[in-house]
Write a protein that holds these residues in place. Structure first.
Motif, PDB file in Angstrom:
ATOM      1  N   MET A 341     -15.004 -20.468  39.498  1.00 44.91           N
ATOM      2  CA  MET A 341     -15.518 -19.364  40.331  1.00 44.91           C
ATOM      3  C   MET A 341     -16.244 -18.321  39.478  1.00 44.91           C
ATOM      4  N   GLN A 342     -15.778 -18.111  38.250  1.00 43.16           N
ATOM      5  CA  GLN A 342     -16.484 -17.182  37.367  1.00 43.16           C
ATOM      6  C   GLN A 342     -17.860 -17.727  36.990  1.00 43.16           C
ATOM      7  N   ALA A 343     -17.902 -19.008  36.665  1.00 42.14           N
ATOM      8  CA  ALA A 343     -19.176 -19.612  36.264  1.00 42.14           C
ATOM      9  C   ALA A 343     -20.174 -19.597  37.409  1.00 42.14           C
ATOM     10  N   THR A 344     -19.717 -19.935  38.606  1.00 46.45           N
ATOM     11  CA  THR A 344     -20.608 -19.936  39.773  1.00 46.45           C
ATOM     12  C   THR A 344     -21.103 -18.533  40.070  1.00 46.45           C
ATOM     13  N   ALA A 345     -20.190 -17.568  40.046  1.00 51.31           N
ATOM     14  CA  ALA A 345     -20.567 -16.182  40.333  1.00 51.31           C
ATOM     15  C   ALA A 345     -21.588 -15.668  39.327  1.00 51.31           C
ATOM     16  N   ALA A 346     -21.375 -15.968  38.042  1.00 49.18           N
ATOM     17  CA  ALA A 346     -22.270 -15.465  37.002  1.00 49.18           C
ATOM     18  C   ALA A 346     -23.668 -16.058  37.133  1.00 49.18           C
ATOM     19  N   TYR A 409     -14.319 -13.964  62.077  1.00 47.40           N
ATOM     20  CA  TYR A 409     -14.227 -12.667  61.413  1.00 47.40           C
ATOM     21  C   TYR A 409     -15.480 -12.320  60.600  1.00 47.40           C
ATOM     22  N   ARG A 410     -16.347 -13.284  60.355  1.00 46.83           N
ATOM     23  CA  ARG A 410     -17.557 -13.059  59.557  1.00 46.83           C
ATOM     24  C   ARG A 410     -18.789 -13.394  60.375  1.00 46.83           C
ATOM     25  N   LYS A 411     -19.882 -12.724  60.081  1.00 50.72           N
ATOM     26  CA  LYS A 411     -21.136 -12.983  60.769  1.00 50.72           C
ATOM     27  C   LYS A 411     -21.702 -14.333  60.336  1.00 50.72           C
ATOM     28  N   PRO A 412     -22.457 -14.989  61.207  1.00 49.23           N
ATOM     29  CA  PRO A 412     -23.034 -16.295  60.861  1.00 49.23           C
ATOM     30  C   PRO A 412     -23.948 -16.254  59.638  1.00 49.23           C
ATOM     31  N   ASP A 413     -24.575 -15.079  59.380  1.00 47.08           N
ATOM     32  CA  ASP A 413     -25.509 -14.999  58.248  1.00 47.08           C
ATOM     33  C   ASP A 413     -24.823 -14.533  56.949  1.00 47.08           C
ATOM     34  N   THR A 414     -23.487 -14.565  56.917  1.00 44.51           N
ATOM     35  CA  THR A 414     -22.762 -14.213  55.693  1.00 44.51           C
ATOM     36  C   THR A 414     -23.208 -15.127  54.552  1.00 44.51           C
ATOM     37  N   PRO A 415     -23.555 -14.571  53.385  1.00 45.28           N
ATOM     38  CA  PRO A 415     -23.981 -15.420  52.264  1.00 45.28           C
ATOM     39  C   PRO A 415     -22.861 -16.333  51.780  1.00 45.28           C
ATOM     40  N   VAL A 416     -23.218 -17.570  51.505  1.00 42.28           N
ATOM     41  CA  VAL A 416     -22.300 -18.565  50.948  1.00 42.28           C
ATOM     42  C   VAL A 416     -22.961 -19.183  49.715  1.00 42.28           C
ATOM     43  N   VAL A 417     -22.234 -19.221  48.604  1.00 41.84           N
ATOM     44  CA  VAL A 417     -22.762 -19.779  47.358  1.00 41.84           C
ATOM     45  C   VAL A 417     -22.067 -21.108  47.079  1.00 41.84           C
ATOM     46  N   LEU A 418     -22.866 -22.131  46.826  1.00 42.66           N
ATOM     47  CA  LEU A 418     -22.355 -23.448  46.469  1.00 42.66           C
ATOM     48  C   LEU A 418     -22.685 -23.726  45.008  1.00 42.66           C
ATOM     49  N   GLY A 419     -21.671 -23.865  44.173  1.00 39.04           N
ATOM     50  CA  GLY A 419     -21.889 -24.173  42.755  1.00 39.04           C
ATOM     51  C   GLY A 419     -21.331 -25.549  42.436  1.00 39.04           C
ATOM     52  N   ARG A 420     -22.184 -26.445  41.970  1.00 35.01           N
ATOM     53  CA  ARG A 420     -21.751 -27.818  41.706  1.00 35.01           C
ATOM     54  C   ARG A 420     -22.051 -28.222  40.266  1.00 35.01           C
ATOM     55  N   ASN A 421     -21.086 -28.851  39.619  1.00 36.13           N
ATOM     56  CA  ASN A 421     -21.266 -29.387  38.254  1.00 36.13           C
ATOM     57  C   ASN A 421     -21.737 -28.323  37.275  1.00 36.13           C
ATOM     58  N   LEU A 422     -21.176 -27.120  37.361  1.00 35.26           N
ATOM     59  CA  LEU A 422     -21.585 -26.046  36.461  1.00 35.26           C
ATOM     60  C   LEU A 422     -21.346 -26.450  35.011  1.00 35.26           C
ATOM     61  N   GLY A 423     -22.383 -26.314  34.178  1.00 43.17           N
ATOM     62  CA  GLY A 423     -22.280 -26.639  32.772  1.00 43.17           C
ATOM     63  C   GLY A 423     -22.313 -28.120  32.478  1.00 43.17           C
ATOM     64  N   ARG A 424     -22.637 -28.957  33.473  1.00 44.97           N
ATOM     65  CA  ARG A 424     -22.664 -30.407  33.288  1.00 44.97           C
ATOM     66  C   ARG A 424     -23.987 -30.956  33.815  1.00 44.97           C
ATOM     67  N   PRO A 425     -24.293 -32.223  33.525  1.00 50.36           N
ATOM     68  CA  PRO A 425     -25.500 -32.826  34.102  1.00 50.36           C
ATOM     69  C   PRO A 425     -25.465 -32.749  35.617  1.00 50.36           C
ATOM     70  N   GLY A 426     -26.591 -32.428  36.221  1.00 57.17           N
ATOM     71  CA  GLY A 426     -26.646 -32.296  37.670  1.00 57.17           C
ATOM     72  C   GLY A 426     -26.227 -30.934  38.180  1.00 57.17           C
ATOM     73  N   GLU A 427     -26.166 -29.933  37.288  1.00 56.99           N
ATOM     74  CA  GLU A 427     -25.775 -28.580  37.703  1.00 56.99           C
ATOM     75  C   GLU A 427     -26.688 -28.077  38.810  1.00 56.99           C
ATOM     76  N   ALA A 428     -26.086 -27.488  39.835  1.00 60.63           N
ATOM     77  CA  ALA A 428     -26.866 -26.955  40.955  1.00 60.63           C
ATOM     78  C   ALA A 428     -26.127 -25.783  41.578  1.00 60.63           C
ATOM     79  N   VAL A 429     -26.869 -24.723  41.867  1.00 60.59           N
ATOM     80  CA  VAL A 429     -26.327 -23.565  42.575  1.00 60.59           C
ATOM     81  C   VAL A 429     -27.242 -23.281  43.761  1.00 60.59           C
ATOM     82  N   LYS A 430     -26.655 -23.145  44.937  1.00 59.62           N
ATOM     83  CA  LYS A 430     -27.429 -22.992  46.160  1.00 59.62           C
ATOM     84  C   LYS A 430     -26.826 -21.890  47.011  1.00 59.62           C
ATOM     85  N   VAL A 431     -27.682 -21.116  47.672  1.00 57.57           N
ATOM     86  CA  VAL A 431     -27.213 -20.071  48.580  1.00 57.57           C
ATOM     87  C   VAL A 431     -27.608 -20.445  50.005  1.00 57.57           C
ATOM     88  N   ILE A 432     -26.620 -20.485  50.895  1.00 52.45           N
ATOM     89  CA  ILE A 432     -26.864 -20.738  52.305  1.00 52.45           C
ATOM     90  C   ILE A 432     -26.148 -19.657  53.108  1.00 52.45           C
TER      91      ILE A 432
END
Length: 475
Positions: A341-346, A409-432
């Motif tokens: 979670m720290q790596a994704t947030a950063a 409890y949250r609005k539909p447009d609440t930001p969501v961060v997806l962090g995958r394979n942080l620091g590894r091949p195929g690293e991807a961070v996406k905001v939806i």
């Protein structure tokens, strides 16, 4: 049982395939990496030279580039920070006429250069003065030995080059067969010993890595073992703490899931490696404790932070439940790592800038009713939520259920961060947005951050966004 990291031979044109295959033929497990559209008959194709090279370097993979030395140096320059941790890097001429060691003097680059030069029938371009004069690399001992005080090596070698003699205490054929100025009355000392302790001035100390290291803390004739539960961070070497690297250098045995052990690269060299399936946490913890009870220095390898949904709790659970007398004198240490979670947030900004919590969506070890209760409470309290273990092959509905709870409890447009394979091949961070979140968006390698009512996005000029949660709360 693996003891070394396989090398990567990098080529940029088809003309280099023959030389590349000569090199891979003498290096167990080595793979030939070729630039896509310019090479064929290779083991791995890549499209981005810089990204591929830097990723391999960060994971401790020895690199042999059949290309100009300059392009290797310029590509890796931003990552060259700690010579004690860098893997071997060599440049080889396209026609095999030159072998030039560039980086990794402490990890055996000169020995690797000699191996490659021999198969190519050329002389390696070794420039390390001590290596040339004494025919041995004191700072890079062969597999089976560990240099306990590398920080003293530079002065030690400088004194040798200035004419000092060295006395040898203990047995090590690779030293006695070298051209070191060995003299029983030498002012310098090399010790080969199983015992830990503070090295004396003007002394280099080597520990046989395959022997359990004893201490001054032995009692009743039994060696006191050590057990360190370490976190490697998300994956990249740059995110691994100096404390963790120090432990890995000193450990005799590594216990862990194969994928996580592979992440530590050359730091696994010379160790006894005990691999297990990712779900065998209890068996893995028992094995680690039993090995430490035998007097070994064991490192249990976790990714991320070992105390967050990882092996630290598993070890203490086993220790508490079985309460074996032989485990009671083991020295146990937990070495933290950067969490997912720290790596994704950063990577995306500062979404954890205000109150947050972490919830695992896996119901293997706790009932789904408890997970539902915690999601509801966190949503009502307006926490930013980090979801671990969101989706697996067997669990595809839990994330959808969690989304339904959150939308109360949250609005539909609440930001969501997806962090995958942080620091590894195929690293991807996406905001939806929350209403876009679906089980297909994630897997077990994905960390999900659900924003609070306060979490905001900032549009960047490159069409990407920053995500942050303000420190001041405005209801």
């Amino acid at each position: 049982m693996n003891t070394r990291v396989a090398a990567a031979v990098i080529i940029l044109s088809q003309n280099s395939v023959a030389v590349g295959r000569q090199i891979t033929s003498i290096l167990p497990g080595a793979k030939l990496y070729g630039l896509a559209n310019r090479t064929s008959d290779v083991d791995v194709s890549f499209t981005n030279f810089g990204e591929t090279l830097r990723e391999l370097f960060s994971t401790g993979t020895p690199l042999i580039g059949i290309c100009a030395a300059g392009i290797l140096i310029r590509t890796l320059a931003p990552l060259i920070t700690d010579k004690s941790q860098e893997p071997p890097v060599l440049a080889v001429a396209e026609d095999g006429s030159a072998v030039v060691p560039l980086l990794g003097g402490l990890s055996g680059v000169n020995d690797l250069a000699r191996q490659i030069a021999e198969v190519l029938n050329v002389k390696p371009a070794i420039t390390t003065t001590g290596d040339l004069r004494f025919r041995t690399a004191l700072l890079s001992p062969p597999p089976g030995y560990h240099l306990a005080n590398p920080e003293d090596g530079k002065k030690f070698i400088a004194d040798l080059l200035a004419g000092a003699k060295v006395k040898l205490e203990g047995t090590a054929p690779w030293l006695s067969e070298s051209q070191l100025p060995i003299d029983p009355n030498g002012e310098l000392t090399i010790q080969i010993t199983e015992n830990l302790g503070t090295p004396q001035p003007n002394c280099l100390v080597y520990h046989p890595a395959t022997v359990a290291i004893a201490t001054d803390s032995e009692t009743n004739g039994n060696k006191q073992g050590k057990l360190a539960i370490i976190g490697t961070g998300p994956g990249a070497s740059k995110w691994m703490s100096p404390q963790v690297k120090e432990i890995l250098n000193a450990a005799t045995d590594l216990v862990g899931y194969k994928t996580y052990i592979n992440l530590i690269g050359s730091l696994a060299d010379g160790k006894h490696i005990h691999e297990s399936d990712n779900r065998e946490e209890e068996a893995r913890a028992k094995m680690a404790l039993d090995l430490a009870a035998q007097g070994k220095y064991v490192a249990v390898v976790s990714s991320g932070d070992p105390g967050i949904y990882a092996m630290a709790a598993a070890v203490f659970e086993v220790l508490d439940h079985y309460n074996k007398p032989e485990w009671q004198n083991i020295e146990i240490q937990v070495a933290p790592g950067i969490s997912a979670m720290q790596a994704t947030a950063a990577t995306i900004g500062a979404p954890l800038g205000h109150d947050f919590c972490a919830i695992s969506l896996s119901d293997i070890l706790k009932p789904w009713a408890i997970i539902t209760q915690r999601i509801t409470a966190a949503a009502q309290a307006d926490f930013v939520i980090a979801f671990y273990n969101p989706v697996s092959k067997e669990r595809t509905w839990q994330l959808a259920e969690a989304k339904n709870i959150l939308l109360k409890y949250r609005k539909p447009d609440t930001p969501v961060v997806l962090g995958r394979n942080l620091g590894r091949p195929g690293e991807a961070v996406k905001v939806i947005t929350l209403d876009q979140l679906e089980p297909a968006s994630a897997d077990m390698r994905t960390l999900i951050l659900i924003g609070s009512s306060q979490t905001r996005q900032i549009q960047r000029s490159d069409d990407k966004v920053w995500v942050y949660t303000p420190r001041r709360y405005k209801p």
